[in-house]
Design an enzyme around this catalytic site. Sequence first.
Site, short mmCIF file in Angstrom:
data_model
loop_
_atom_site.label_atom_id
_atom_site.label_comp_id
_atom_site.label_asym_id
_atom_site.label_seq_id
_atom_site.Cartn_x
_atom_site.Cartn_y
_atom_site.Cartn_z
N ARG A 1 -49.55 -12.45 -19.15
CA ARG A 1 -48.30 -11.66 -19.23
C ARG A 1 -47.91 -11.20 -17.82
NH1 ARG A 1 -46.70 -11.13 -24.21
NH2 ARG A 1 -48.22 -11.26 -25.93
N SER B 1 -38.93 -23.22 -9.75
CA SER B 1 -40.31 -23.01 -9.31
C SER B 1 -40.79 -21.64 -9.74
CB SER B 1 -40.40 -23.14 -7.78
OG SER B 1 -39.92 -24.39 -7.35
N GLU C 1 -49.36 -30.18 8.18
CA GLU C 1 -48.32 -31.20 8.30
C GLU C 1 -48.36 -31.86 9.67
OE1 GLU C 1 -45.13 -28.99 5.28
OE2 GLU C 1 -45.00 -28.73 7.46
N SER D 1 -46.55 -23.82 12.90
CA SER D 1 -47.07 -22.58 12.32
C SER D 1 -48.56 -22.78 12.03
CB SER D 1 -46.31 -22.21 11.05
OG SER D 1 -46.31 -23.29 10.12
N LEU D 2 -49.36 -21.76 12.39
CA LEU D 2 -50.82 -21.86 12.32
C LEU D 2 -51.43 -20.81 11.40
CD1 LEU D 2 -51.33 -22.34 16.18
CD2 LEU D 2 -51.40 -24.13 14.44
N ASP E 1 -39.42 -20.63 6.36
CA ASP E 1 -37.97 -20.81 6.42
C ASP E 1 -37.33 -19.64 7.16
OD1 ASP E 1 -38.20 -23.14 4.86
OD2 ASP E 1 -38.12 -21.96 3.02
N ALA F 1 -38.14 -15.42 0.78
CA ALA F 1 -37.37 -15.25 2.03
C ALA F 1 -36.49 -14.01 1.97
CB ALA F 1 -36.52 -16.50 2.30
#
Length: 309
Positions: A30, A93, A189, A223-224, A255, A292
């Site tokens: 829930r 999503s 990536e 980005s790390l 983003d 965001a």
Amino acid sequence: MSGRIVTLTLNPTVDIAAEAEMVRAVRKTRTRNERFDPGGGGVNVSRVVHELGGETLAIILAGGLAGSLLEELLDAQGVPRHSIPIAGRTRMSHTVNDLSARHEFRFVPEGPKVSEEEWRATLAALEAEPGDWVVASGSLPPGVPDDFYAQAADLAAHQGRHYVLDTSGSPLKAALGHRLALIKPSRGEFETLVGRPLNTPRQQNQAAQELVRQGAAELIAVSLGHEGALLAEKDGVLRLRALDVPALGAVGAGDSFLAAMVLKLSQGESPREAFAWGMACGAAAVMRPGTAQPRREDVEALRRQIGAV
């Protein structure tokens, strides 16, 4: 051309975020504090640019009831859009924050199949909409060729526009060398892109600067995670540590980083100064739940905290 930042999102989403005391297999979970946000890479960039006072336009594919909801959410936030209707249904999503384990679970659908007529309509919209900067961001839905972002980059270059790309895998590889102003991969990536693990800061710096010198992109920001991020340009690499902020939600932080960096570049700031603003904005996004959601005042305060670069 105009000073606005045009974003391109072929696989947008309605992001649903909620909290749960505990996520367990089989048992009903829930949730509470549900919120709905317009999402997808370029959509998030446009939302954050708008929040920071910049001029923007989001080009999106939208279909079905979820597509209508996406448009409604963007309109409610005052984010200008150019919607291209598709036969498929826009994806939704779901992110659930497990409060007991302090884990964030993300469920991200593949997205609808897009026809050639539909994705070519996106290129036509990009060609027609003025803007000095173009940010193409996010995954490509089924039916869109891997070289789509490369085609969009060539179109932007022909029009004399700055083209920024934030994607991964084959679509990113296909676009390298197509006059990209900036790419922003995560560490994972980036390692996939170069084809090897990069376990040390020295390895990461060298790989990023090597790609810049080869002409893959003018700037590369990687980005790390908790280690911060790096910015590679021809003359060197700048690394900044992650800011220590309370973490309430990570969806859209990358983003947000990209939005602030591109906005500052579009305003004539140096790449290093723009990078610092990106770091501040990414941290500000983490401080708030949902997708965001950085606040302008938090971004400005965090930028002061970073200091001179």
